[in-house]
Design a protein around this motif. Structure first.
Motif, PDB file in Angstrom:
ATOM      1  N   LEU A 137       0.831  -1.114   0.121  1.00 45.18           N
ATOM      2  CA  LEU A 137       0.028  -0.022   0.082  1.00 45.18           C
ATOM      3  C   LEU A 137       0.809   1.330  -0.016  1.00 45.18           C
ATOM      4  CD1 LEU A 137      -2.756  -1.197   2.576  1.00 45.18           C
ATOM      5  CD2 LEU A 137      -2.933  -0.662  -0.175  1.00 45.18           C
ATOM      6  N   PHE A 138       2.022   1.231   0.761  1.00 39.99           N
ATOM      7  CA  PHE A 138       2.834   2.355   0.567  1.00 39.99           C
ATOM      8  C   PHE A 138       3.374   2.603  -0.755  1.00 39.99           C
ATOM      9  CE2 PHE A 138       7.339   3.817   0.883  1.00 39.99           C
ATOM     10  CZ  PHE A 138       7.117   4.887   1.145  1.00 39.99           C
ATOM     11  N   LEU A 139       3.712   1.459  -1.279  1.00 37.06           N
ATOM     12  CA  LEU A 139       4.335   1.652  -2.765  1.00 37.06           C
ATOM     13  C   LEU A 139       3.092   2.295  -3.492  1.00 37.06           C
ATOM     14  CD1 LEU A 139       6.250  -1.495  -3.384  1.00 37.06           C
ATOM     15  CD2 LEU A 139       7.148   0.378  -2.875  1.00 37.06           C
ATOM     16  N   PHE A 140       2.090   2.037  -3.511  1.00 38.71           N
ATOM     17  CA  PHE A 140       0.880   2.272  -4.444  1.00 38.71           C
ATOM     18  C   PHE A 140       0.708   3.667  -4.075  1.00 38.71           C
ATOM     19  CE2 PHE A 140      -1.322  -2.204  -4.273  1.00 38.71           C
ATOM     20  CZ  PHE A 140      -0.532  -2.476  -5.142  1.00 38.71           C
ATOM     21  N   ALA A 195      -6.683  -0.214  -1.031  1.00 35.96           N
ATOM     22  CA  ALA A 195      -6.339   1.155  -0.729  1.00 35.96           C
ATOM     23  C   ALA A 195      -7.331   2.034  -0.306  1.00 35.96           C
ATOM     24  CB  ALA A 195      -5.377   1.667  -1.718  1.00 35.96           C
ATOM     25  N   ILE A 196      -7.032   2.557   0.897  1.00 37.81           N
ATOM     26  CA  ILE A 196      -7.893   3.736   1.574  1.00 37.81           C
ATOM     27  C   ILE A 196      -7.294   5.076   1.321  1.00 37.81           C
ATOM     28  CG2 ILE A 196      -8.867   4.771   3.410  1.00 37.81           C
ATOM     29  CD1 ILE A 196      -9.190   1.825   4.571  1.00 37.81           C
ATOM     30  N   ARG A 197      -7.899   5.981   0.456  1.00 37.95           N
ATOM     31  CA  ARG A 197      -7.335   7.244   0.282  1.00 37.95           C
ATOM     32  C   ARG A 197      -7.816   8.494   1.077  1.00 37.95           C
ATOM     33  NH1 ARG A 197      -8.229   7.407  -5.967  1.00 37.95           N
ATOM     34  NH2 ARG A 197      -9.950   6.923  -5.370  1.00 37.95           N
ATOM     35  N   ALA A 198      -7.076   9.485   1.258  1.00 38.18           N
ATOM     36  CA  ALA A 198      -7.611  10.604   1.981  1.00 38.18           C
ATOM     37  C   ALA A 198      -8.679  11.142   1.178  1.00 38.18           C
ATOM     38  CB  ALA A 198      -6.336  11.474   2.230  1.00 38.18           C
ATOM     39  N   GLN A 250      -1.136  -2.300  11.191  1.00 34.59           N
ATOM     40  CA  GLN A 250       0.029  -2.466  10.285  1.00 34.59           C
ATOM     41  C   GLN A 250       0.036  -1.808   9.049  1.00 34.59           C
ATOM     42  OE1 GLN A 250      -1.575  -4.710  12.123  1.00 34.59           O
ATOM     43  NE2 GLN A 250      -2.178  -6.530  10.906  1.00 34.59           N
ATOM     44  N   ASP A 251      -1.479  -1.696   8.571  1.00 33.83           N
ATOM     45  CA  ASP A 251      -1.605  -1.155   7.238  1.00 33.83           C
ATOM     46  C   ASP A 251      -1.810   0.187   6.959  1.00 33.83           C
ATOM     47  OD1 ASP A 251      -2.079  -3.735   6.317  1.00 33.83           O
ATOM     48  OD2 ASP A 251      -4.266  -3.968   6.666  1.00 33.83           O
ATOM     49  N   VAL A 252      -1.661   1.084   8.253  1.00 34.21           N
ATOM     50  CA  VAL A 252      -1.660   2.440   8.210  1.00 34.21           C
ATOM     51  C   VAL A 252      -0.189   2.903   7.684  1.00 34.21           C
ATOM     52  CG1 VAL A 252      -1.589   4.562   9.661  1.00 34.21           C
ATOM     53  CG2 VAL A 252      -3.377   2.448  10.214  1.00 34.21           C
ATOM     54  N   THR A 253      -0.249   3.907   6.896  1.00 26.71           N
ATOM     55  CA  THR A 253       0.896   4.454   6.264  1.00 26.71           C
ATOM     56  C   THR A 253       1.073   5.889   6.737  1.00 26.71           C
ATOM     57  OG1 THR A 253      -0.319   5.045   4.074  1.00 26.71           O
ATOM     58  CG2 THR A 253       0.585   3.128   4.161  1.00 26.71           C
ATOM     59  N   VAL A 254       0.418   6.542   7.581  1.00 25.26           N
ATOM     60  CA  VAL A 254       0.837   7.814   8.239  1.00 25.26           C
ATOM     61  C   VAL A 254       0.808   7.843   9.493  1.00 25.26           C
ATOM     62  CG1 VAL A 254      -0.590   8.940   6.108  1.00 25.26           C
ATOM     63  CG2 VAL A 254      -1.738   8.427   7.882  1.00 25.26           C
ATOM     64  N   ALA A 266      -4.168   4.097   4.457  1.00 21.92           N
ATOM     65  CA  ALA A 266      -4.243   2.760   5.300  1.00 21.92           C
ATOM     66  C   ALA A 266      -4.978   1.664   4.149  1.00 21.92           C
ATOM     67  CB  ALA A 266      -5.420   2.859   6.438  1.00 21.92           C
ATOM     68  N   ALA A 267      -5.618   0.707   4.497  1.00 20.06           N
ATOM     69  CA  ALA A 267      -6.390  -0.267   3.785  1.00 20.06           C
ATOM     70  C   ALA A 267      -7.417  -1.017   4.373  1.00 20.06           C
ATOM     71  CB  ALA A 267      -5.218  -1.442   3.461  1.00 20.06           C
ATOM     72  N   VAL A 268      -8.399  -1.513   3.579  1.00 16.75           N
ATOM     73  CA  VAL A 268      -9.740  -1.941   3.885  1.00 16.75           C
ATOM     74  C   VAL A 268      -9.338  -3.243   5.018  1.00 16.75           C
ATOM     75  CG1 VAL A 268     -11.886  -3.029   3.375  1.00 16.75           C
ATOM     76  CG2 VAL A 268     -11.076  -1.124   2.131  1.00 16.75           C
ATOM     77  N   GLY A 269     -10.033  -3.056   6.210  1.00 15.99           N
ATOM     78  CA  GLY A 269      -9.561  -4.189   7.147  1.00 15.99           C
ATOM     79  C   GLY A 269     -10.903  -4.849   7.519  1.00 15.99           C
ATOM     80  N   ASN A 270     -10.841  -5.590   8.452  1.00 16.05           N
ATOM     81  CA  ASN A 270     -11.837  -6.336   9.000  1.00 16.05           C
ATOM     82  C   ASN A 270     -11.794  -6.401  10.501  1.00 16.05           C
ATOM     83  OD1 ASN A 270     -14.436  -7.648   9.376  1.00 16.05           O
ATOM     84  ND2 ASN A 270     -13.430  -9.563   8.824  1.00 16.05           N
ATOM     85  N   ASN A 271     -11.355  -5.122  11.061  1.00 15.13           N
ATOM     86  CA  ASN A 271     -10.833  -5.148  12.605  1.00 15.13           C
ATOM     87  C   ASN A 271     -11.952  -4.604  13.365  1.00 15.13           C
ATOM     88  OD1 ASN A 271      -9.389  -5.198  14.761  1.00 15.13           O
ATOM     89  ND2 ASN A 271      -7.853  -3.484  14.402  1.00 15.13           N
ATOM     90  N   GLY A 272     -12.240  -5.010  14.702  1.00 14.36           N
ATOM     91  CA  GLY A 272     -13.408  -4.605  15.402  1.00 14.36           C
ATOM     92  C   GLY A 272     -14.671  -5.507  15.321  1.00 14.36           C
TER      93      GLY A 272
END
Length: 377
Positions: free
Chosen positions: A13-16, A289-292, A329-333, A346-352
């Protein structure tokens, strides 16, 4: 194992996030490089055209020489044929003369042999048989004339034979020379034909090389047009995004994601409690990928009850956005970091408390959540 997978996904995701701009620059340089290569091949094609023109001129000149040589060769062969006919005629004439000389020589030999065998009595008998002295003189003169005539005729035949032999020798020399010239012309004609074929091969090779370069250039020009169109499309998209940003419109945070749950009161699918759903759920594959949604600054990046892990971005003007159910671990900021519209955070997850991979997005206006949908219209 799961942690390793999340780390790998975070890296991707960081590369993207950082590659799009670099890729765009690469495409721009690719276009210029391709244009440069096309221009260079155009120069080669122009040079080939010059070589073809020169080769065609040389080929035409060679064809003229070939036609001239062909005419000369035909003329020489015709001369050889006529000279051979002339020689045959001369040989027949010589044979006829030789036959006549042989016959005349045989006649004289027989006459001389007869005179020799009869001796001088033959002359006396011939003379004594005369009726008168005048007849005697006439007979004597006739015998002498006959002998002289035979001798002159024989000498004339021999002179004719000599001239015929000289004529035959001259014709033979002429024939030999004409055959030599014809053979030389034939050799030259063959050499010219060989050179002509070489020019044809050279032209064919040049044509093939030119066609190959033109085919490459045609493909490359199409590729350049495609890249330019793509570049223009990207620029238009960027302009559109910038215009939307100026108009206060948000960028859709998950490419290809669809709303699976609206903002408003509903029954919680996990707890069963009926309460306000303070955002919208956007369903997408795990790791998307999740974008601002707009420019801003990260003000929170932490675990949150029920939300798993959240990232909050302040966009100014009392508006902020919250992104939930992501894996840390998917958060890039990080907190305090400025982000730009469209930047992967970040990236789409399934947390919580989540029944499947999705992004829970909230828009917070002056401290209270509001329906996010109007911000995307």
């Amino acid at each position: 194992m799961r942690r390793t997978l999340h780390v790998a996904l975070s890296f991707l995701l960081f590369l993207f996030a950082v590659l799009p701009a670099a890729f765009a620059e690469t495409k721009a340089s690719d276009i210029e490089e391709k244009k440069k290569e096309i221009k260079e091949r155009d120069k080669q094609i122009l040079q080939i055209e010059r070589e073809k023109k020169l080769t065609l001129e040389e080929k035409r000149e060679l064809m003229k020489q070939l036609n001239d040589m062909k005419s000369r060769l035909a003329s020489l062969n015709e001369q050889v044929y006529r000279t051979e006919q002339k020689l045959n005629k001369s040989e027949r004439r010589l044979q006829e003369l030789e036959k006549r000389i042989a016959e005349r020589e045989a006649l004289l030999k027989n006459r001389l042999r007869f005179l020799y065998q009869r001796g001088e009595m033959y002359y006396l008998e011939t003379l004594l048989d005369s009726d008168s002295f005048g007849d005697f003189l006439s007979r004597l003169d006739l015998v002498r004339k006959l002998i002289r005539a035979d001798r002159r005729l024989l000498d004339a035949h021999k002179e004719d034979h000599k001239q015929a032999e000289a004529e035959k020798a001259s014709i033979e020399r002429d024939l030999k020379e004409r055959k030599r010239l014809a053979a030389e012309a034939e050799r030259l004609h063959k050499r010219l034909v060989k050179e002509y074929k070489q020019y044809e091969k050279q032209l064919a090779d040049l044509e093939k090389k030119q066609e190959h370069l033109e085919e490459i250039n045609e493909r490359e020009r199409k590729e350049v047009r495609r890249l330019i169109a793509q570049k223009m499309k990207e620029a238009a998209e960027k302009d559109k995004q910038q215009a939307e940003a100026k108009d206060g419109k948000f960028l859709w945070p998950v490419k290809g994601g669809i709303i699976t749950s609206e903002y408003g009161y509903r029954r919680n699918p996990v707890t069963g409690a009926y309460k306000l759903h303070e955002g919208i759920d956007i369903g997408a594959p795990l790791g998307t990928a999740i974008r601002a949604v707009a420019d801003g600054k990260v003000i929170e990046s932490r675990p949150a009850s029920g939300y798993g892990y959240i990232v909050v971005v302040d966009h100014g003007g009392g508006v902020s956005t919250l992104y939930a159910h992501v894996y840390p671990q998917d958060v890039t900021v990080s907190i305090g970091q400025s982000v730009s519209r469209g930047q992967v955070i970040a990236a789409v997850g399934n947390n919580g408390q989540s029944t499947g991979p999705h992004l829970h997005l909230e828009v917070i206006k002056d401290g209270r959540t509001v329906d996010p949908k109007p911000y995307f219209r």
